[in-house]
Design a protein around this motif. Structure first.
Motif, PDB file in Angstrom:
ATOM      1  N   VAL A 238      46.311  44.278  49.571  1.00  0.00           N
ATOM      2  CA  VAL A 238      46.266  42.721  49.791  1.00  0.00           C
ATOM      3  C   VAL A 238      44.853  42.535  50.151  1.00  0.00           C
ATOM      4  N   ALA A 239      43.912  43.116  50.817  1.00  0.00           N
ATOM      5  CA  ALA A 239      42.470  42.773  51.136  1.00  0.00           C
ATOM      6  C   ALA A 239      42.071  42.855  49.797  1.00  0.00           C
ATOM      7  N   GLY A 240      41.712  43.768  49.193  1.00  0.00           N
ATOM      8  CA  GLY A 240      41.286  44.192  47.608  1.00  0.00           C
ATOM      9  C   GLY A 240      41.970  43.046  46.705  1.00  0.00           C
ATOM     10  N   THR A 241      42.976  42.894  46.453  1.00  0.00           N
ATOM     11  CA  THR A 241      43.585  42.022  45.708  1.00  0.00           C
ATOM     12  C   THR A 241      42.980  40.404  46.165  1.00  0.00           C
ATOM     13  N   PHE A 242      42.740  40.053  47.312  1.00  0.00           N
ATOM     14  CA  PHE A 242      42.333  38.911  47.749  1.00  0.00           C
ATOM     15  C   PHE A 242      40.887  38.692  47.107  1.00  0.00           C
ATOM     16  N   ILE A 243      40.107  39.480  47.570  1.00  0.00           N
ATOM     17  CA  ILE A 243      38.922  39.397  47.045  1.00  0.00           C
ATOM     18  C   ILE A 243      38.745  39.530  45.354  1.00  0.00           C
ATOM     19  N   LEU A 244      39.116  40.335  44.773  1.00  0.00           N
ATOM     20  CA  LEU A 244      39.133  40.537  43.295  1.00  0.00           C
ATOM     21  C   LEU A 244      39.692  39.209  42.864  1.00  0.00           C
ATOM     22  N   GLY A 245      41.123  39.060  43.061  1.00  0.00           N
ATOM     23  CA  GLY A 245      41.839  37.819  42.572  1.00  0.00           C
ATOM     24  C   GLY A 245      41.022  36.377  42.875  1.00  0.00           C
ATOM     25  N   LEU A 246      40.573  36.405  44.149  1.00  0.00           N
ATOM     26  CA  LEU A 246      39.795  35.167  44.074  1.00  0.00           C
ATOM     27  C   LEU A 246      38.437  35.054  43.420  1.00  0.00           C
ATOM     28  N   LEU A 247      37.891  36.073  43.043  1.00  0.00           N
ATOM     29  CA  LEU A 247      36.677  35.965  41.930  1.00  0.00           C
ATOM     30  C   LEU A 247      37.279  35.738  40.670  1.00  0.00           C
ATOM     31  N   LEU A 248      38.188  36.242  40.106  1.00  0.00           N
ATOM     32  CA  LEU A 248      38.856  36.053  38.913  1.00  0.00           C
ATOM     33  C   LEU A 248      39.212  34.666  38.797  1.00  0.00           C
ATOM     34  N   GLY A 249      39.978  34.003  39.829  1.00  0.00           N
ATOM     35  CA  GLY A 249      40.419  32.801  39.890  1.00  0.00           C
ATOM     36  C   GLY A 249      39.511  31.733  39.830  1.00  0.00           C
ATOM     37  N   LEU A 250      38.448  31.858  40.554  1.00  0.00           N
ATOM     38  CA  LEU A 250      37.265  31.109  40.261  1.00  0.00           C
ATOM     39  C   LEU A 250      36.429  31.205  39.145  1.00  0.00           C
ATOM     40  N   LEU A 251      36.441  32.255  38.470  1.00  0.00           N
ATOM     41  CA  LEU A 251      35.912  32.556  37.232  1.00  0.00           C
ATOM     42  C   LEU A 251      36.673  31.512  36.086  1.00  0.00           C
ATOM     43  N   LEU A 252      38.123  31.638  36.247  1.00  0.00           N
ATOM     44  CA  LEU A 252      38.851  31.038  35.408  1.00  0.00           C
ATOM     45  C   LEU A 252      38.634  29.349  35.529  1.00  0.00           C
TER      46      LEU A 252
ATOM     47  N   ILE B 152      45.642  47.206  43.535  1.00  0.00           N
ATOM     48  CA  ILE B 152      44.635  45.985  43.472  1.00  0.00           C
ATOM     49  C   ILE B 152      44.541  45.557  42.127  1.00  0.00           C
ATOM     50  N   ILE B 153      44.328  46.590  41.070  1.00  0.00           N
ATOM     51  CA  ILE B 153      44.310  46.307  39.664  1.00  0.00           C
ATOM     52  C   ILE B 153      45.503  45.411  39.139  1.00  0.00           C
ATOM     53  N   GLY B 154      46.622  45.925  39.649  1.00  0.00           N
ATOM     54  CA  GLY B 154      47.795  45.100  39.166  1.00  0.00           C
ATOM     55  C   GLY B 154      48.311  43.678  39.868  1.00  0.00           C
ATOM     56  N   GLY B 155      47.667  43.817  41.135  1.00  0.00           N
ATOM     57  CA  GLY B 155      48.048  42.264  41.740  1.00  0.00           C
ATOM     58  C   GLY B 155      46.734  41.329  41.956  1.00  0.00           C
ATOM     59  N   ALA B 156      45.686  41.738  41.447  1.00  0.00           N
ATOM     60  CA  ALA B 156      44.544  40.829  41.464  1.00  0.00           C
ATOM     61  C   ALA B 156      44.658  39.620  40.391  1.00  0.00           C
ATOM     62  N   PRO B 157      45.213  40.016  39.018  1.00  0.00           N
ATOM     63  CA  PRO B 157      45.334  39.130  38.030  1.00  0.00           C
ATOM     64  C   PRO B 157      46.558  38.015  38.467  1.00  0.00           C
ATOM     65  N   PHE B 158      47.623  38.580  39.032  1.00  0.00           N
ATOM     66  CA  PHE B 158      48.486  37.682  39.438  1.00  0.00           C
ATOM     67  C   PHE B 158      48.082  36.685  40.205  1.00  0.00           C
ATOM     68  N   TYR B 159      47.598  37.222  41.380  1.00  0.00           N
ATOM     69  CA  TYR B 159      46.687  36.233  42.509  1.00  0.00           C
ATOM     70  C   TYR B 159      45.822  35.285  41.781  1.00  0.00           C
TER      71      TYR B 159
ATOM     72  N   ARG C 162      45.696  33.632  38.853  1.00  0.00           N
ATOM     73  CA  ARG C 162      46.439  32.733  38.352  1.00  0.00           C
ATOM     74  C   ARG C 162      46.557  31.666  39.491  1.00  0.00           C
ATOM     75  N   LEU C 163      46.979  32.197  40.538  1.00  0.00           N
ATOM     76  CA  LEU C 163      47.298  31.370  41.692  1.00  0.00           C
ATOM     77  C   LEU C 163      46.213  30.723  42.656  1.00  0.00           C
ATOM     78  N   VAL C 164      45.303  31.239  42.137  1.00  0.00           N
ATOM     79  CA  VAL C 164      44.147  30.742  42.766  1.00  0.00           C
ATOM     80  C   VAL C 164      43.583  29.677  41.870  1.00  0.00           C
ATOM     81  N   GLU C 165      43.581  29.939  40.825  1.00  0.00           N
ATOM     82  CA  GLU C 165      43.231  28.737  39.537  1.00  0.00           C
ATOM     83  C   GLU C 165      44.130  27.360  39.825  1.00  0.00           C
ATOM     84  N   ILE C 166      45.448  27.680  40.060  1.00  0.00           N
ATOM     85  CA  ILE C 166      46.430  26.520  40.297  1.00  0.00           C
ATOM     86  C   ILE C 166      46.005  25.845  41.347  1.00  0.00           C
ATOM     87  N   ALA C 167      45.659  26.555  42.607  1.00  0.00           N
ATOM     88  CA  ALA C 167      45.350  26.037  43.989  1.00  0.00           C
ATOM     89  C   ALA C 167      44.082  25.277  43.792  1.00  0.00           C
TER      90      ALA C 167
END
Length: 222
Positions: A29-43, A102-109, A111-116
């Motif tokens: 969850v911690a790794g997914t939050f960091i990586l997913g947040l970065l990807l969501g910000l980029l999107l 982490i690699i499986g969860g980050a892309p899912f998160y 998209r949620l970051v992008e929506i938020a």
């Protein structure tokens, strides 16, 4: 009475399996939050009307996110075996499951970051721009604080998905309650073990959901 209901359950082994599931979930969850947040910000930032508005960067990021979201988790684990072995030195155990989780969860998160982030009032961003705020200031002082309740809700949903991923990873030897339920319950036809593992996983899900809802409500009231 519990021994009569669950005669094949060994408490010490069950506690160890629960700890392994909690370890895999919290770290991923911690790794997914960091990586997913970065990807969501980029999107968000590279998208149409974003602060960077870069079509190529947005296409590359969206493609990476979409590809990894489309791969079923069990197949993703198998595809990442060489990378996991290189990174962790093994493909078995709770630690070895972390890269795939982490690699499986980050892309899912992501998209949620992008929506938020898209739900943040455009007027607030324009006001910050008119005051001469730099991109870094807008991101860390406007976008992230304004979207934080939604970001927490998103990571809560993702955490629950990751709990189910840990159970899937257990089938191929990652440890945890999924591993215990399959190898020591299902394969031995000891379905009381499967039942107890299921109950514990449901309890863990409820705990994560409660914590996520509580933090999100507190942030929303600020």
């Amino acid at each position: 009475m519990l021994e009569e209901l669950f005669p094949n359950v060994k408490m010490e082994d069950m506690i160890e399996a629960t700890n392994e599931t909690l370890y895999m979930t919290t770290v991923s969850v911690a790794g997914t939050f960091i990586l997913g947040l970065l990807l969501g910000l980029l999107l968000y930032l590279s998208g149409p009307g974003g602060l960077w508005d870069n079509k190529l960067l947005n296409w590359i990021t969206a493609t990476v996110v979409n590809v990894f979201r489309a791969i079923p988790f069990i197949i993703l684990i198998l595809l990442l075996f060489p990378f996991t072995d290189f990174l962790m030195g093994t493909i078995r155990g709770p630690g070895a499951a972390l890269p795939a989780l982490i690699i499986g969860g980050a892309p899912f998160y992501a998209r949620l970051v992008e929506i938020a982030l898209k739900e943040v009032d455009k007027g607030v961003i324009e006001a910050a721009k008119s005051m001469g705020a730099k991109y870094r200031t807008i991101i860390f002082k406007v976008l992230l604080p304004e979207s934080m309740p939604a970001l927490v809700s998103g990571i809560t949903v993702t955490a629950i998905a990751l709990i189910s991923y840990t159970a899937v990873a257990g089938v191929i030897g990652a440890g945890g309650l999924g591993d215990f339920a399959y190898f020591y319950g299902f394969q031995r036809r000891d379905f009381d073990v499967v039942a107890v593992c299921t109950i514990l996983i449901v309890i863990i899900v409820f705990i994560f959901q409660f914590i996520g809802d509580y933090v999100s409500r507190r942030l929303d009231k600020r």
